[in-house]
Design a protein around this motif. Structure first.
Motif, PDB file in Angstrom:
ATOM      1  N   ASN A 156     -37.926 -29.979  60.937  1.00 60.48           N
ATOM      2  CA  ASN A 156     -37.433 -31.123  60.194  1.00 60.48           C
ATOM      3  C   ASN A 156     -36.015 -30.865  59.713  1.00 60.48           C
ATOM      4  O   ASN A 156     -35.674 -29.756  59.337  1.00 60.48           O
ATOM      5  N   ALA A 157     -35.232 -31.917  59.687  1.00 54.90           N
ATOM      6  CA  ALA A 157     -33.875 -31.842  59.165  1.00 54.90           C
ATOM      7  C   ALA A 157     -33.759 -32.805  57.994  1.00 54.90           C
ATOM      8  O   ALA A 157     -34.383 -33.862  57.973  1.00 54.90           O
ATOM      9  N   TYR A 158     -32.952 -32.423  56.999  1.00 58.47           N
ATOM     10  CA  TYR A 158     -32.787 -33.220  55.796  1.00 58.47           C
ATOM     11  C   TYR A 158     -31.398 -33.839  55.745  1.00 58.47           C
ATOM     12  O   TYR A 158     -30.418 -33.240  56.173  1.00 58.47           O
ATOM     13  N   GLY A 159     -31.344 -35.056  55.207  1.00 58.59           N
ATOM     14  CA  GLY A 159     -30.105 -35.769  54.966  1.00 58.59           C
ATOM     15  C   GLY A 159     -30.280 -36.594  53.705  1.00 58.59           C
ATOM     16  O   GLY A 159     -31.189 -36.343  52.907  1.00 58.59           O
ATOM     17  N   PRO A 180     -29.443 -36.549  58.787  1.00 61.13           N
ATOM     18  CA  PRO A 180     -30.251 -35.328  58.706  1.00 61.13           C
ATOM     19  C   PRO A 180     -29.634 -34.213  59.548  1.00 61.13           C
ATOM     20  O   PRO A 180     -29.398 -34.389  60.738  1.00 61.13           O
ATOM     21  N   GLN A 181     -29.326 -33.087  58.885  1.00 61.79           N
ATOM     22  CA  GLN A 181     -28.689 -31.966  59.570  1.00 61.79           C
ATOM     23  C   GLN A 181     -28.912 -30.638  58.861  1.00 61.79           C
ATOM     24  O   GLN A 181     -28.514 -29.596  59.348  1.00 61.79           O
ATOM     25  N   PHE A 182     -29.590 -30.681  57.709  1.00 66.79           N
ATOM     26  CA  PHE A 182     -29.760 -29.486  56.895  1.00 66.79           C
ATOM     27  C   PHE A 182     -31.206 -29.012  56.939  1.00 66.79           C
ATOM     28  O   PHE A 182     -32.126 -29.806  57.095  1.00 66.79           O
ATOM     29  N   ASP A 183     -31.402 -27.703  56.765  1.00 65.73           N
ATOM     30  CA  ASP A 183     -32.751 -27.138  56.717  1.00 65.73           C
ATOM     31  C   ASP A 183     -33.450 -27.504  55.414  1.00 65.73           C
ATOM     32  O   ASP A 183     -34.672 -27.531  55.343  1.00 65.73           O
ATOM     33  N   VAL A 226     -27.601 -27.815  49.580  1.00 61.34           N
ATOM     34  CA  VAL A 226     -28.111 -27.860  50.948  1.00 61.34           C
ATOM     35  C   VAL A 226     -28.303 -26.435  51.455  1.00 61.34           C
ATOM     36  O   VAL A 226     -27.645 -25.503  51.000  1.00 61.34           O
ATOM     37  N   GLU A 227     -29.227 -26.308  52.404  1.00 58.82           N
ATOM     38  CA  GLU A 227     -29.470 -25.014  53.036  1.00 58.82           C
ATOM     39  C   GLU A 227     -29.221 -25.142  54.523  1.00 58.82           C
ATOM     40  O   GLU A 227     -29.653 -26.100  55.166  1.00 58.82           O
ATOM     41  N   THR A 228     -28.530 -24.162  55.064  1.00 53.09           N
ATOM     42  CA  THR A 228     -28.290 -24.059  56.494  1.00 53.09           C
ATOM     43  C   THR A 228     -28.467 -22.601  56.890  1.00 53.09           C
ATOM     44  O   THR A 228     -27.822 -21.720  56.322  1.00 53.09           O
ATOM     45  N   LYS A 229     -29.364 -22.355  57.831  1.00 52.00           N
ATOM     46  CA  LYS A 229     -29.607 -21.013  58.357  1.00 52.00           C
ATOM     47  C   LYS A 229     -29.862 -19.978  57.256  1.00 52.00           C
ATOM     48  O   LYS A 229     -29.339 -18.865  57.287  1.00 52.00           O
TER      49      LYS A 229
END
Length: 119
Positions: free
Chosen positions: A1-4, A16-19, A31-34
């Motif tokens: 899933n991706a969050y926006g 939606p592009q964030f973890d 926001v969290e990424t990787k």
């Protein structure tokens, strides 16, 4: 899933592009990424790059961040204002934040000075 994010009209404001995506506080959202946390503005522009192990929401101009297992606080420009030194922290409210060192709780001011600590 991706969050926006969606705006109040229900339209996609940040695709939606964030973890993970957290709440907005003072115009910035967590926001969290990787596996790293940072902050974006309301149009999705990265304002503070994801470089923290964990983080919280901005309140009173500061957000809690975790670096090398310890917690401190940054300002809205991403500058560390209170060096990560605490085992756990809560958001600032009315100029004070509750922090934990070991098993003891304390309250600090915006300069990181302890103004009260548990005996």
């Amino acid at each position: 899933n991706a969050y926006g994010f969606v705006n109040q009209a229900g339209e996609v404001a940040v695709p939606p592009q964030f973890d993970f995506a957290g709440d907005f506080g003072e115009g910035l959202a967590l926001v969290e990424t990787k596996g790293h946390y940072g902050f974006i503005d309301k149009v999705g522009k990265i304002i503070i790059p994801p470089s923290f192990e964990d983080a919280g929401v901005f309140a009173d101009g500061l957000a809690q961040v975790q670096v090398e297992g310890k917690w401190g606080y940054i300002n809205t420009e991403g500058t560390i204002m209170i060096h990560p030194q605490f085992d756990f922290v809560l958001p600032f409210e009315n100029g004070l934040a509750r922090v934990q060192v070991g098993e003891k709780w304390a309250y600090i001011d915006r300069f990181g000075d302890i103004i009260w600590k548990e005996q």
